[in-house]
Scaffold this motif. Structure first.
Motif, PDB file in Angstrom:
ATOM      1  N   PRO A 348       0.831  -1.212   0.000  1.00 21.08           N
ATOM      2  CA  PRO A 348       0.000   0.000   0.000  1.00 21.08           C
ATOM      3  C   PRO A 348       0.864   1.260   0.000  1.00 21.08           C
ATOM      4  O   PRO A 348       2.087   1.201   0.158  1.00 21.08           O
ATOM      5  CB  PRO A 348      -0.797  -0.118   1.308  1.00 21.08           C
ATOM      6  CG  PRO A 348      -0.638  -1.521   1.761  1.00 21.08           C
ATOM      7  CD  PRO A 348       0.660  -2.012   1.215  1.00 21.08           C
ATOM      8  N   TRP A 466      -1.526  -8.359  -2.150  1.00 22.56           N
ATOM      9  CA  TRP A 466      -1.858  -6.942  -2.318  1.00 22.56           C
ATOM     10  C   TRP A 466      -1.926  -6.577  -3.804  1.00 22.56           C
ATOM     11  O   TRP A 466      -2.829  -5.856  -4.225  1.00 22.56           O
ATOM     12  CB  TRP A 466      -0.840  -6.054  -1.616  1.00 22.56           C
ATOM     13  CG  TRP A 466      -1.151  -4.606  -1.822  1.00 22.56           C
ATOM     14  CD1 TRP A 466      -0.578  -3.742  -2.708  1.00 22.56           C
ATOM     15  CD2 TRP A 466      -2.176  -3.864  -1.157  1.00 22.56           C
ATOM     16  NE1 TRP A 466      -1.166  -2.511  -2.631  1.00 22.56           N
ATOM     17  CE2 TRP A 466      -2.152  -2.554  -1.685  1.00 22.56           C
ATOM     18  CE3 TRP A 466      -3.104  -4.185  -0.165  1.00 22.56           C
ATOM     19  CZ2 TRP A 466      -3.026  -1.559  -1.252  1.00 22.56           C
ATOM     20  CZ3 TRP A 466      -3.978  -3.190   0.270  1.00 22.56           C
ATOM     21  CH2 TRP A 466      -3.931  -1.905  -0.275  1.00 22.56           C
ATOM     22  N   ARG A 470      -5.334  -5.331  -5.348  1.00 22.00           N
ATOM     23  CA  ARG A 470      -5.318  -3.968  -5.882  1.00 22.00           C
ATOM     24  C   ARG A 470      -5.815  -3.946  -7.318  1.00 22.00           C
ATOM     25  O   ARG A 470      -6.548  -3.024  -7.720  1.00 22.00           O
ATOM     26  CB  ARG A 470      -3.894  -3.416  -5.794  1.00 22.00           C
ATOM     27  CG  ARG A 470      -3.716  -2.003  -6.296  1.00 22.00           C
ATOM     28  CD  ARG A 470      -2.287  -1.545  -6.016  1.00 22.00           C
ATOM     29  NE  ARG A 470      -2.019  -0.246  -6.606  1.00 22.00           N
ATOM     30  CZ  ARG A 470      -1.526  -0.072  -7.823  1.00 22.00           C
ATOM     31  NH1 ARG A 470      -1.257  -1.133  -8.579  1.00 22.00           N
ATOM     32  NH2 ARG A 470      -1.297   1.141  -8.296  1.00 22.00           N
ATOM     33  N   PHE A 625      -5.710  -9.186   2.336  1.00 18.35           N
ATOM     34  CA  PHE A 625      -5.679  -7.956   1.548  1.00 18.35           C
ATOM     35  C   PHE A 625      -6.349  -6.809   2.305  1.00 18.35           C
ATOM     36  O   PHE A 625      -5.808  -5.684   2.367  1.00 18.35           O
ATOM     37  CB  PHE A 625      -6.380  -8.177   0.202  1.00 18.35           C
ATOM     38  CG  PHE A 625      -6.556  -6.929  -0.609  1.00 18.35           C
ATOM     39  CD1 PHE A 625      -5.473  -6.325  -1.218  1.00 18.35           C
ATOM     40  CD2 PHE A 625      -7.813  -6.353  -0.758  1.00 18.35           C
ATOM     41  CE1 PHE A 625      -5.631  -5.152  -1.964  1.00 18.35           C
ATOM     42  CE2 PHE A 625      -7.977  -5.201  -1.500  1.00 18.35           C
ATOM     43  CZ  PHE A 625      -6.881  -4.601  -2.112  1.00 18.35           C
ATOM     44  N   THR A 628      -4.112  -5.687   5.146  1.00 22.50           N
ATOM     45  CA  THR A 628      -2.952  -4.938   4.666  1.00 22.50           C
ATOM     46  C   THR A 628      -3.335  -3.515   4.287  1.00 22.50           C
ATOM     47  O   THR A 628      -2.535  -2.577   4.456  1.00 22.50           O
ATOM     48  CB  THR A 628      -2.330  -5.652   3.451  1.00 22.50           C
ATOM     49  OG1 THR A 628      -2.036  -7.009   3.792  1.00 22.50           O
ATOM     50  CG2 THR A 628      -1.040  -4.969   3.018  1.00 22.50           C
ATOM     51  N   SER A 629      -4.545  -3.321   3.788  1.00 25.32           N
ATOM     52  CA  SER A 629      -4.980  -1.987   3.361  1.00 25.32           C
ATOM     53  C   SER A 629      -5.010  -1.000   4.520  1.00 25.32           C
ATOM     54  O   SER A 629      -4.974   0.212   4.300  1.00 25.32           O
ATOM     55  CB  SER A 629      -6.368  -2.065   2.713  1.00 25.32           C
ATOM     56  OG  SER A 629      -7.370  -2.348   3.675  1.00 25.32           O
TER      57      SER A 629
END
Length: 655
Positions: A348, A466, A470, A625, A628-629
């Protein structure tokens, strides 16, 4: 990206940070870079003499190397040729000539591979890029292990100088590591200036101690001949193969040379290695070998025993300082890897502070810094000794080096248009050497080599997850946003039946191809628009600062009278990205005097993620995911938006 220094927010000419002209000042700048490189880049490889030879002949090893004349000559010779082939040839003379706008390391090579995805060899480039991501993941594991083993190895010298203080090794190591990570925010330039002189003293001491040892048994100089390395490796393969897992410690830090290239540049690193670091390390290894030839018992602590009794306490203090500096090499390398991974879409958006107006690559990444500190402290308290970490260290280093060499060979062939036979011949030597070391380290899996593989697999999983998530979110977001010009046409057509409120609205966007989600939400749900609408995108240029007359460019998107304008705002990498201040430079006369950015309302488009039923990814990867964001840097703080006039409009997307 944000700047660390408060003065960086003041605009000025783009050339303001360039060093003044004149041969004297240029020479001083180059010398400062060399000293800084010594303080940042070479600490890791420069402190390997503390523990490398001792680990090779460790009697507790499951495959011990006998302390005999043939094995001593063979080990020293292998150390010399390992440093020559892996560090000098592979990295300093070859790999560092391949860069991505001055930046080096595995992520820089992956960037170059991404540029070739659309042409011939796309499948190969994609496969190598995936392998490169795993190599970068191993490097992050290296960044956790290096500070732990480096500082532990030096502080363990207490056991040689004052055996009754051995119980203080772990707590003292922990305190040193906390202090090291705390000062990182000052930037690599400041840290390098402080560490550089210390490392100059360190390398001079290494050389002097080595000369002292060689003088007692000068026959050790014969180990420079490759005959001794070959005879030990092939004549005693059943011993030498397992010894390679420890001999590799003499090149630990080579991967950091390349990853740190953006901090100081290739010339400074090359000069420091060839003129001071390589000769000093070689002399010290040979001095230790000479001493062990005379007294086999010295193998228990050959580095500290090289010094006379009165000098061992000062040497312990100097070694502790040097190993703290050793940790710096991979810490700064980890910053570079994380920043490049973020730009490539594998992580990110992170807060990245640029700490130098002269060197674009000198950065500080707070989130990575504190993650590393916690990880290093965990390793120190879990393993408690450098011996326990040694084989984990070797696996991390050789895995990274072997992957980097493979990527370099592929890119060098395409960039320099080399004949296949040249690449094959060079690759057979370089890669064959790397793979031999890597195979030896696989024999130590149950003795600690599993650790960097575990860290690497975990980091690799996060990065590829990710990237995949994304791509899914971006595709859905672009579908919802729609083309910007079409949206502007719609706004203009519906102007008579849309409620227009006074004032200026600023919508931050990624570019001028798609519509900000917040703008579309205002249209479709609130059925209102502001009298003046500014759609702004931000671009960071690879120069320290941007002059005010170059900061703003406008595009009325085909209509000059509808109160809607697209603005591209440019910042230098050293500047605080103060969007309100930059927009104040807009010429009001071009907008009929109606544009008032000093009291504008700012709209941010945010995405709320939630796992969906679509089979886009495995369920556990969807949750990874989304987790992680949450480390993404806050956009309002990032762009210095006034909180009281910032509206965040969200949209929910399922992954």
């Amino acid at each position: 990206m944000t700047a660390a220094a408060g003065t960086a927010g003041q605009p000025g000419p783009a050339t303001a940070a360039e060093p003044p002209e004149g041969p004297g000042l240029r020479s001083a700048t180059r010398l400062a870079l060399v000293v800084g490189a010594l303080g940042i880049v070479f600490g890791d490889i420069g402190t390997s003499p503390i523990y490398a030879l001792q680990t090779v002949f460790n009697p507790a090893d499951p495959h011990p190397v006998p302390v005999q004349e043939a094995s001593i000559y063979g080990v020293i010779s292998l150390m010399f040729w390992s440093m020559t082939i892996i560090v000098t040839v592979t990295y300093v003379l070859l790999a560092m000539r391949v860069d991505n706008d001055g930046e080096g390391g595995i992520m820089a090579l992956i960037t170059l591979l991404h540029r070739w995805k659309q042409g011939r060899g796309r499948t190969t480039a994609l496969a190598l890029a995936a392998l490169g991501i795993f190599g970068a993941s191993l490097f992050l594991g290296d960044s956790m292990i290096t500070p732990a083993i480096s500082v532990l190895s030096a502080v363990e010298g207490i056991g040689v100088v004052e055996p009754h203080l051995e119980g203080l090794v772990v707590p003292v190591t922990a305190v040193i590591i906390v202090v090291l990570f705390t000062v990182q925010r000052r930037g690599t330039a400041a840290v390098g200036r402080a560490f550089g002189p210390v490392m100059i003293v360190w390398f001079c001491v290494l050389a002097l101690l080595g000369i002292r040892g060689i003088s007692g048994h000068p026959e050790i100089l014969k180990a420079l001949s490759p005959v001794y390395a070959a005879d030990f490796l092939f004549g005693h393969f059943h011993i030498a193969f397992f010894a390679l897992a420890a001999i590799v410690l003499c090149v630990t830090g080579a991967e950091a040379l390349y990853a740190d290239m953006g901090h100081f540049g290739r010339p400074a690193i090359t000069k420091a290695w060839l003129i001071l670091v390589f000769p000093a390390c070689l002399l010290n290894y040979m001095g230790q070998g000479a001493m062990v030839l005379e007294d086999g018992a010295a193998v228990s602590g050959p580095f500290f025993l090289l010094a006379p009794g009165w000098a061992r306490l000062p040497l312990l203090l100097l070694a502790t300082c040097a190993t703290v500096i050793a940790a710096q090499a991979v810490i700064t390398g980890a910053y570079s890897v994380a920043a490049q991974a973020s730009r490539l879409g594998y992580l990110p958006r992170l807060r990245i502070d640029h700490t130098s107006a002269e060197q674009y690559g000198q950065i500080y990444v707070p989130w990575i810094n504190w993650l590393l500190m916690v990880s290093v402290l965990t390793l120190v308290f879990a393993f408690r000794s450098s011996h326990a970490l040694a084989y984990a260290y070797g696996m991390a280093v050789m895995g990274t080096i072997a992957i980097m060499t493979l990527l370099f060979l592929y890119i060098a062939k395409h960039r320099w248009n080399l004949p296949v036979w040249v690449v094959a011949a060079g690759g057979a030597l370089l890669l064959g050497f790397d793979l031999l070391f890597l195979a030896a380290n696989f024999t130590k899996l149950v003795h600690g080599a599993w650790l960097p593989l575990l860290i690497g697999v975990a980091a690799f999983t996060v990065m590829v997850t990710w990237q995949k998530g994304r791509a899914i979110v971006t595709a859905e977001r672009e579908r919802r946003e729609g083309p910007l010009r079409a949206c502007v046409k719609q706004l203009r057509a519906e102007l008579p039946k849309t409620k227009c409120v006074p004032g200026t609205a600023v919508f931050l966007n990624r570019g001028k191809l798609t519509t900000p989600l917040a703008l579309r939400a205002n249209m479709e749900h609130n059925h209102v628009r502001h009298q003046q609408i500014v759609i702004a995108s931000i671009e960071t240029k690879p120069v320290p600062r941007i002059a005010d007359d170059e900061r703003i460019s406008e595009d009325f998107l085909g209509f000059a009278d509808d109160g809607i304008v697209y603005v591209q705002v440019r910042f230098g990498y050293m500047e605080v990205q103060d969007v309100p201040r930059a927009l104040a430079l807009l010429d009001r006369t071009r907008h009929g005097g109606r544009l008032h950015v000093e009291d504008a309302t700012y709209f941010l488009s945010t995405i709320q993620l939630r796992p969906g039923a679509q089979p886009t990814m495995a369920k556990w990867r969807k949750h990874l995911f989304i987790a992680t964001s949450r480390i993404t840097a806050d956009a309002a703080d990032h762009f210095r938006l006034p909180r009281e006039r910032t509206i965040i409009m969200g949209s929910q997307i399922e992954v």
